[in-house]
Scaffold this active site. Structure first.
Site, PDB file in Angstrom:
ATOM      1  N   GLU A 150      -4.629   2.333  -4.373  1.00 55.90           N
ATOM      2  CA  GLU A 150      -3.160   2.299  -4.348  1.00 55.90           C
ATOM      3  C   GLU A 150      -2.674   1.050  -3.632  1.00 55.90           C
ATOM      4  OE1 GLU A 150      -4.597   2.828  -1.191  1.00 55.90           O
ATOM      5  OE2 GLU A 150      -2.826   3.953  -0.499  1.00 55.90           O
ATOM      6  N   ASP A 172      -2.266   9.181 -10.626  1.00 56.90           N
ATOM      7  CA  ASP A 172      -2.310   8.081 -11.604  1.00 56.90           C
ATOM      8  C   ASP A 172      -0.909   7.755 -12.129  1.00 56.90           C
ATOM      9  OD1 ASP A 172      -4.995   7.955 -11.270  1.00 56.90           O
ATOM     10  OD2 ASP A 172      -5.544   8.643 -13.285  1.00 56.90           O
ATOM     11  N   ASP A 220       0.849  -1.199   0.000  1.00 59.94           N
ATOM     12  CA  ASP A 220       0.000   0.000   0.000  1.00 59.94           C
ATOM     13  C   ASP A 220       0.886   1.251   0.000  1.00 59.94           C
ATOM     14  OD1 ASP A 220      -3.127   0.822   1.131  1.00 59.94           O
ATOM     15  OD2 ASP A 220      -1.499   2.284   1.371  1.00 59.94           O
ATOM     16  N   HIS A 247      -5.021  14.488  -9.150  1.00 65.23           N
ATOM     17  CA  HIS A 247      -5.389  13.089  -9.367  1.00 65.23           C
ATOM     18  C   HIS A 247      -4.592  12.472 -10.521  1.00 65.23           C
ATOM     19  CE1 HIS A 247      -8.156   9.645  -9.952  1.00 65.23           C
ATOM     20  NE2 HIS A 247      -8.404   9.829  -8.662  1.00 65.23           N
TER      21      HIS A 247
HETATM   22  P1  GH3 Z   1      -1.864   5.481   4.203  1.00 60.91           P
HETATM   23  O1  GH3 Z   1      -0.416   5.850   4.249  1.00 60.91           O
HETATM   24  O2  GH3 Z   1      -2.411   5.222   5.556  1.00 60.91           O
HETATM   25  O3  GH3 Z   1      -2.090   4.337   3.282  1.00 60.91           O
HETATM   26  O4  GH3 Z   1      -2.641   6.742   3.641  1.00 60.91           O
HETATM   27  P2  GH3 Z   1      -3.202   6.964   2.193  1.00 60.91           P
HETATM   28  O5  GH3 Z   1      -3.425   8.404   2.004  1.00 60.91           O
HETATM   29  O6  GH3 Z   1      -2.306   6.292   1.210  1.00 60.91           O
HETATM   30  O7  GH3 Z   1      -4.550   6.106   2.216  1.00 60.91           O
HETATM   31  P3  GH3 Z   1      -6.051   6.510   1.997  1.00 60.91           P
HETATM   32  O8  GH3 Z   1      -6.783   5.205   1.967  1.00 60.91           O
HETATM   33  O9  GH3 Z   1      -6.482   7.539   2.993  1.00 60.91           O
HETATM   34  O10 GH3 Z   1      -6.096   7.193   0.568  1.00 60.91           O
HETATM   35  C1  GH3 Z   1      -6.031   6.482  -0.604  1.00 60.91           C
HETATM   36  C2  GH3 Z   1      -6.338   7.437  -1.726  1.00 60.91           C
HETATM   37  O11 GH3 Z   1      -6.161   6.836  -3.005  1.00 60.91           O
HETATM   38  C3  GH3 Z   1      -7.767   7.930  -1.691  1.00 60.91           C
HETATM   39  C4  GH3 Z   1      -8.231   7.858  -3.139  1.00 60.91           C
HETATM   40  O12 GH3 Z   1      -8.755   9.076  -3.581  1.00 60.91           O
HETATM   41  C5  GH3 Z   1      -6.981   7.549  -3.902  1.00 60.91           C
HETATM   42  N1  GH3 Z   1      -7.205   6.716  -5.088  1.00 60.91           N
HETATM   43  C6  GH3 Z   1      -7.837   5.537  -5.184  1.00 60.91           C
HETATM   44  N2  GH3 Z   1      -7.806   5.075  -6.448  1.00 60.91           N
HETATM   45  C7  GH3 Z   1      -7.129   5.994  -7.183  1.00 60.91           C
HETATM   46  C8  GH3 Z   1      -6.760   6.073  -8.570  1.00 60.91           C
HETATM   47  O13 GH3 Z   1      -7.046   5.202  -9.400  1.00 60.91           O
HETATM   48  N3  GH3 Z   1      -6.056   7.166  -8.975  1.00 60.91           N
HETATM   49  C9  GH3 Z   1      -5.709   8.153  -8.090  1.00 60.91           C
HETATM   50  N4  GH3 Z   1      -5.017   9.193  -8.537  1.00 60.91           N
HETATM   51  N5  GH3 Z   1      -6.059   8.103  -6.783  1.00 60.91           N
HETATM   52  C10 GH3 Z   1      -6.747   7.043  -6.321  1.00 60.91           C
HETATM   53 MG    MG Z   2      -2.131   4.171   1.243  1.00 67.51          MG
HETATM   54 MG    MG Z   3      -5.008   1.939   0.945  1.00 63.94          MG
END
Ligand code: GH3
Ligand code: MG
Ligand code: MG
Ligand code: MG
Length: 317
Positions: A239, A212, A195, A208
């Site tokens: 992620e 990506d 992760d 965003h």
């Molecule tokens: P942690 O270190 O605890 O893992 O914190 P984090 O910020 O990595 O984890 P969190 O689950 O809070 O955030 C994950 C983010 O990933 C939230 C979401 O908007 C983003 N995300 C999910 N799928 C995609 C994607 O396909 N593209 C992009 N750019 N962002 C994405």
């Molecule tokens: Mg994360």
């Molecule tokens: Mg996560």
């Protein structure tokens, strides 16, 4: 072709050239005990752009199939010395599905039931000799097009569009199969969840699209790190990435994943605002105890949680 319109003529030429080039990716095996019959087909197929292999007997054909891998089409005669065309077709079909390998029977026999028998044995098509070259070529084209479409559909169904990695569906369908094989042979096997740390922050700061780009970068670096190993990678969502490591107990998997963590920490992603680095946290769990695949991943997820709790950029098992 007699074409008056020059643009239309050019379209026809371009389509033919494209097909010729596309056909180079396909291997065709011609099986016939008669040299002249075999070479007639070989010449035709070479002109169509295919890679062509030849066999004199059914047994030789099976040897070539086992060695060569990824033969897409077999053209087989009926009357042959060691095994006839039906037997060969039946054997090949027990090993390769019609979605992966097409078989076309060809014979000069006067028996009008031969075609049905070939099809029942698993052939995809049949033509009587003397065949009309253009008709046989068209049939072959149709089969190759069908195989291409199946490949494209599989890719769409099993690949993650953004990163090009195996998607969640593939990881969860193939994962249990690989785990089962390991358990069956008393071999170790581990799973991990990777992760990206503070990914939300990265998204919020750089946008965003940049997020990506980072995901694609992580996937590419994971793929490079895992090349020449038998581990299965997949994007589980967002992620998060899954790793299945056959033949690795939790200690070996810990070492493997820590190497990956280090490899990812060393990478830089070029964004509009400049270069950024990233780290990941990883949870590892060894399989065993006849749990479900979901349970193994849940165990890895719990270790991932601990890795996050303990400061991120680390591997826990
Ligand atoms: P942690 O270190 O605890 O893992 O914190 P984090 O910020 O990595 O984890 P969190 O689950 O809070 O955030 C994950 C983010 O990933 C939230 C979401 O908007 C983003 N995300 C999910 N799928 C995609 C994607 O396909 N593209 C992009 N750019 N962002 C994405
Ligand atoms: Mg994360
Ligand atoms: Mg996560
Ligand atoms: Mg023959």
């Amino acid at each position: 072709y007699i074409v008056k319109d020059n643009d239309r003529a050019m379209d026809v030429v371009i389509t033919s050239v494209k097909r010729l080039l596309a056909n180079r990716a396909f291997k065709v095996l011609v099986v016939d005990d008669m040299v002249s019959a075999r070479l007639g087909l070989v010449d035709m197929l070479v002109l169509q752009g295919f890679q062509v292999l030849q066999a004199r007997t059914g047994r030789q054909a099976l040897e070539i199939l086992a060695e060569e891998k990824e033969v897409s089409l077999v053209l087989t005669d009926y009357h042959m010395p060691d095994m006839n065309g039906y037997e060969l077709t039946r054997t090949i079909r027990s090993l390769y599905a019609n979605a992966d390998l097409r078989i076309i029977g060809i014979s000069s026999s006067a028996d009008r039931l031969l075609s049905a028998s070939f099809l029942k044995a698993g052939a995809s098509d049949f033509v009587y000799r003397p065949y009309v070259t253009e008709e046989l070529q068209c049939r072959i084209d149709l089969h190759v097009q069908a195989l291409l479409q199946i490949r494209q559909l599989r890719s769409a169904a099993f690949k993650d569009y953004l990163t090009g990695l195996n998607n969640r569906r593939y990881f969860f369908s193939q994962g249990p199969v690989l785990v089962e094989q390991c358990l069956l042979h008393n071999r170790a096997c581990s799973v991990a969840i990777v992760d990206v740390d503070h990914f939300k922050r990265l998204n919020d700061t750089h946008g965003h699209e940049a997020g990506d780009r980072v995901l694609k970068h992580v996937a590419d670096r994971m793929t490079a790190y895992a090349s020449n190993t038998s581990v299965l990678l997949g994007r589980l969502g967002g992620e998060e990435f899954g790793i299945l490591m056959p033949d690795m107990d939790s200690g070996q998997a810990q070492v493997f994943c820590d190497g990956l963590r280090e490899h990812l920490a060393q990478g830089r992603v070029v964004l509009a605002a400049g270069e950024v680095g990233l780290t990941v946290s990883v949870g590892v769990a060894e399989v065993g105890g006849r749990e479900t695949f979901d349970n193994y991943l849940n165990a890895a997820d719990q270790y991932l949680y601990l890795a996050k709790q303990n400061g991120r950029n680390r591997v826990f098992n």
